[in-house]
Design a protein around this motif. Structure first.
Motif, PDB file in Angstrom:
ATOM      1  N   GLU A 107       3.201  -2.135  26.018  1.00  0.00           N
ATOM      2  CA  GLU A 107       4.507  -2.007  25.387  1.00  0.00           C
ATOM      3  C   GLU A 107       4.905  -3.362  24.824  1.00  0.00           C
ATOM      4  OE1 GLU A 107       8.908  -0.136  26.297  1.00  0.00           O
ATOM      5  OE2 GLU A 107       7.660  -0.681  27.999  1.00  0.00           O
ATOM      6  N   LYS A 108       5.530  -3.348  23.653  1.00  0.00           N
ATOM      7  CA  LYS A 108       6.034  -4.568  23.036  1.00  0.00           C
ATOM      8  C   LYS A 108       7.557  -4.498  23.045  1.00  0.00           C
ATOM      9  CE  LYS A 108       5.744  -7.382  18.897  1.00  0.00           C
ATOM     10  NZ  LYS A 108       5.097  -7.536  17.596  1.00  0.00           N
ATOM     11  N   LEU A 109       8.174  -5.536  23.617  1.00  0.00           N
ATOM     12  CA  LEU A 109       9.629  -5.632  23.691  1.00  0.00           C
ATOM     13  C   LEU A 109      10.083  -6.882  22.956  1.00  0.00           C
ATOM     14  CD1 LEU A 109       9.916  -4.942  27.520  1.00  0.00           C
ATOM     15  CD2 LEU A 109      10.354  -3.302  25.692  1.00  0.00           C
ATOM     16  N   GLU A 110      11.239  -6.809  22.316  1.00  0.00           N
ATOM     17  CA  GLU A 110      11.799  -7.971  21.623  1.00  0.00           C
ATOM     18  C   GLU A 110      13.261  -8.124  21.997  1.00  0.00           C
ATOM     19  OE1 GLU A 110      11.035  -7.493  17.453  1.00  0.00           O
ATOM     20  OE2 GLU A 110       8.882  -7.746  17.717  1.00  0.00           O
ATOM     21  N   PHE A 111      13.658  -9.369  22.289  1.00  0.00           N
ATOM     22  CA  PHE A 111      15.029  -9.683  22.650  1.00  0.00           C
ATOM     23  C   PHE A 111      15.462 -10.938  21.898  1.00  0.00           C
ATOM     24  CE2 PHE A 111      13.104  -7.614  26.320  1.00  0.00           C
ATOM     25  CZ  PHE A 111      14.012  -6.610  26.593  1.00  0.00           C
ATOM     26  N   SER A 112      16.768 -11.095  21.750  1.00  0.00           N
ATOM     27  CA  SER A 112      17.321 -12.288  21.113  1.00  0.00           C
ATOM     28  C   SER A 112      18.535 -12.735  21.924  1.00  0.00           C
ATOM     29  CB  SER A 112      17.730 -11.966  19.675  1.00  0.00           C
ATOM     30  OG  SER A 112      18.262 -13.105  19.051  1.00  0.00           O
ATOM     31  N   PHE A 113      18.664 -14.046  22.089  1.00  0.00           N
ATOM     32  CA  PHE A 113      19.782 -14.622  22.826  1.00  0.00           C
ATOM     33  C   PHE A 113      20.428 -15.702  21.973  1.00  0.00           C
ATOM     34  CE2 PHE A 113      16.948 -12.786  25.872  1.00  0.00           C
ATOM     35  CZ  PHE A 113      17.807 -12.137  26.744  1.00  0.00           C
ATOM     36  N   SER A 114      21.748 -15.815  22.070  1.00  0.00           N
ATOM     37  CA  SER A 114      22.466 -16.816  21.282  1.00  0.00           C
ATOM     38  C   SER A 114      23.256 -17.732  22.202  1.00  0.00           C
ATOM     39  CB  SER A 114      23.400 -16.125  20.284  1.00  0.00           C
ATOM     40  OG  SER A 114      24.329 -15.317  20.978  1.00  0.00           O
ATOM     41  N   GLY A 115      23.882 -18.729  21.597  1.00  0.00           N
ATOM     42  CA  GLY A 115      24.719 -19.642  22.363  1.00  0.00           C
ATOM     43  C   GLY A 115      23.984 -20.830  22.926  1.00  0.00           C
ATOM     44  N   GLY A 116      22.729 -21.016  22.519  1.00  0.00           N
ATOM     45  CA  GLY A 116      21.951 -22.139  23.019  1.00  0.00           C
ATOM     46  C   GLY A 116      22.053 -23.353  22.121  1.00  0.00           C
ATOM     47  N   ALA A 122      14.413 -16.304  20.411  1.00  0.00           N
ATOM     48  CA  ALA A 122      13.725 -15.027  20.226  1.00  0.00           C
ATOM     49  C   ALA A 122      12.653 -14.878  21.301  1.00  0.00           C
ATOM     50  CB  ALA A 122      13.096 -14.955  18.841  1.00  0.00           C
ATOM     51  N   VAL A 123      12.614 -13.716  21.944  1.00  0.00           N
ATOM     52  CA  VAL A 123      11.647 -13.453  23.011  1.00  0.00           C
ATOM     53  C   VAL A 123      10.860 -12.199  22.641  1.00  0.00           C
ATOM     54  CG1 VAL A 123      11.310 -13.012  25.463  1.00  0.00           C
ATOM     55  CG2 VAL A 123      13.249 -14.414  24.715  1.00  0.00           C
ATOM     56  N   GLU A 124       9.537 -12.340  22.653  1.00  0.00           N
ATOM     57  CA  GLU A 124       8.653 -11.200  22.407  1.00  0.00           C
ATOM     58  C   GLU A 124       7.751 -11.029  23.621  1.00  0.00           C
ATOM     59  OE1 GLU A 124       4.932 -10.799  19.626  1.00  0.00           O
ATOM     60  OE2 GLU A 124       6.774 -10.576  18.445  1.00  0.00           O
ATOM     61  N   ILE A 125       7.679  -9.808  24.127  1.00  0.00           N
ATOM     62  CA  ILE A 125       6.920  -9.522  25.350  1.00  0.00           C
ATOM     63  C   ILE A 125       5.878  -8.447  25.067  1.00  0.00           C
ATOM     64  CG2 ILE A 125       7.075  -8.680  27.722  1.00  0.00           C
ATOM     65  CD1 ILE A 125      10.146  -9.530  27.463  1.00  0.00           C
ATOM     66  N   GLU A 126       4.667  -8.717  25.477  1.00  0.00           N
ATOM     67  CA  GLU A 126       3.593  -7.717  25.495  1.00  0.00           C
ATOM     68  C   GLU A 126       3.322  -7.456  26.972  1.00  0.00           C
ATOM     69  OE1 GLU A 126       1.499  -6.355  23.025  1.00  0.00           O
ATOM     70  OE2 GLU A 126       2.445  -7.315  21.312  1.00  0.00           O
ATOM     71  N   THR A 127       3.534  -6.205  27.409  1.00  0.00           N
ATOM     72  CA  THR A 127       3.406  -5.915  28.830  1.00  0.00           C
ATOM     73  C   THR A 127       2.592  -4.650  29.088  1.00  0.00           C
ATOM     74  OG1 THR A 127       4.608  -5.490  30.888  1.00  0.00           O
ATOM     75  CG2 THR A 127       5.668  -4.747  28.851  1.00  0.00           C
ATOM     76  N   ALA A 128       1.849  -4.690  30.172  1.00  0.00           N
ATOM     77  CA  ALA A 128       1.083  -3.529  30.599  1.00  0.00           C
ATOM     78  C   ALA A 128       1.971  -2.556  31.374  1.00  0.00           C
ATOM     79  CB  ALA A 128      -0.088  -3.974  31.477  1.00  0.00           C
ATOM     80  N   ALA A 129       3.119  -3.011  31.835  1.00  0.00           N
ATOM     81  CA  ALA A 129       4.043  -2.176  32.614  1.00  0.00           C
ATOM     82  C   ALA A 129       5.050  -1.533  31.665  1.00  0.00           C
ATOM     83  CB  ALA A 129       4.745  -3.024  33.668  1.00  0.00           C
ATOM     84  N   VAL A 130       4.801  -0.315  31.278  1.00  0.00           N
ATOM     85  CA  VAL A 130       5.620   0.392  30.289  1.00  0.00           C
ATOM     86  C   VAL A 130       6.870   0.980  30.948  1.00  0.00           C
ATOM     87  CG1 VAL A 130       5.606   2.319  28.649  1.00  0.00           C
ATOM     88  CG2 VAL A 130       3.561   0.903  28.930  1.00  0.00           C
ATOM     89  N   GLY A 131       8.002   0.900  30.231  1.00  0.00           N
ATOM     90  CA  GLY A 131       9.224   1.541  30.690  1.00  0.00           C
ATOM     91  C   GLY A 131      10.172   0.660  31.478  1.00  0.00           C
ATOM     92  N   PHE A 132       9.985  -0.650  31.430  1.00  0.00           N
ATOM     93  CA  PHE A 132      10.827  -1.556  32.212  1.00  0.00           C
ATOM     94  C   PHE A 132      11.712  -2.439  31.330  1.00  0.00           C
ATOM     95  CE2 PHE A 132       7.453  -0.366  35.079  1.00  0.00           C
ATOM     96  CZ  PHE A 132       8.127  -0.163  36.272  1.00  0.00           C
ATOM     97  N   GLY A 133      12.061  -1.976  30.141  1.00  0.00           N
ATOM     98  CA  GLY A 133      12.875  -2.762  29.212  1.00  0.00           C
ATOM     99  C   GLY A 133      14.198  -3.222  29.787  1.00  0.00           C
TER     100      GLY A 133
END
Length: 107
Positions: free
Chosen positions: A2-11, A45-56
């Motif tokens: 699964e590929k997940l993408e997140f973004s955080f601001s205020g840094g 920006a955070v990009e995650i490639e994970t073998a554990a699907v469904g844990f977003g």
């Protein structure tokens, strides 16, 4: 996978002297974290490639906690995960961010 993408601001962007940092090893129950400088208008920006699907939602919670401690921006984080627990994820991110920034996390 699964590929997940997140973004955080205020840094806050760090000095341009920062080079990419790789922390951890990709193995069963672990992960590797790559942090690179990026011109993202203060975002992280955070990009995650994970073998554990469904844990977003869990990833979102762990990352939110990490970025409450680390107010850092203009970085891109790439994570390759092999089933790490939330505690290991937080530990690896803290290690990588400390090495990248050259400072301790905020209490």
């Amino acid at each position: 996978m699964e590929k997940l993408e997140f973004s955080f601001s205020g840094g806050t962007a760090l000095a341009a002297r920062n080079r990419p940092i790789l922390s951890g090893v990709l193995g069963s129950g672990n992960l590797e974290v790559l942090i690179e400088p990026a011109d993202l208008a203060g975002q992280c920006a955070v990009e995650i490639e994970t073998a554990a699907v469904g844990f977003g939602r869990i990833w979102q919670a762990v990352l939110t906690d990490v970025f409450e401690r680390w107010k850092i921006g203009d970085i891109r984080i790439s994570i390759n995960d092999a089933g790490a627990t939330p505690a290991v994820v937080a530990l690896r991110l803290d290690q990588a961010l400390k090495a990248y920034s050259g400072r301790e996390m905020k209490p």
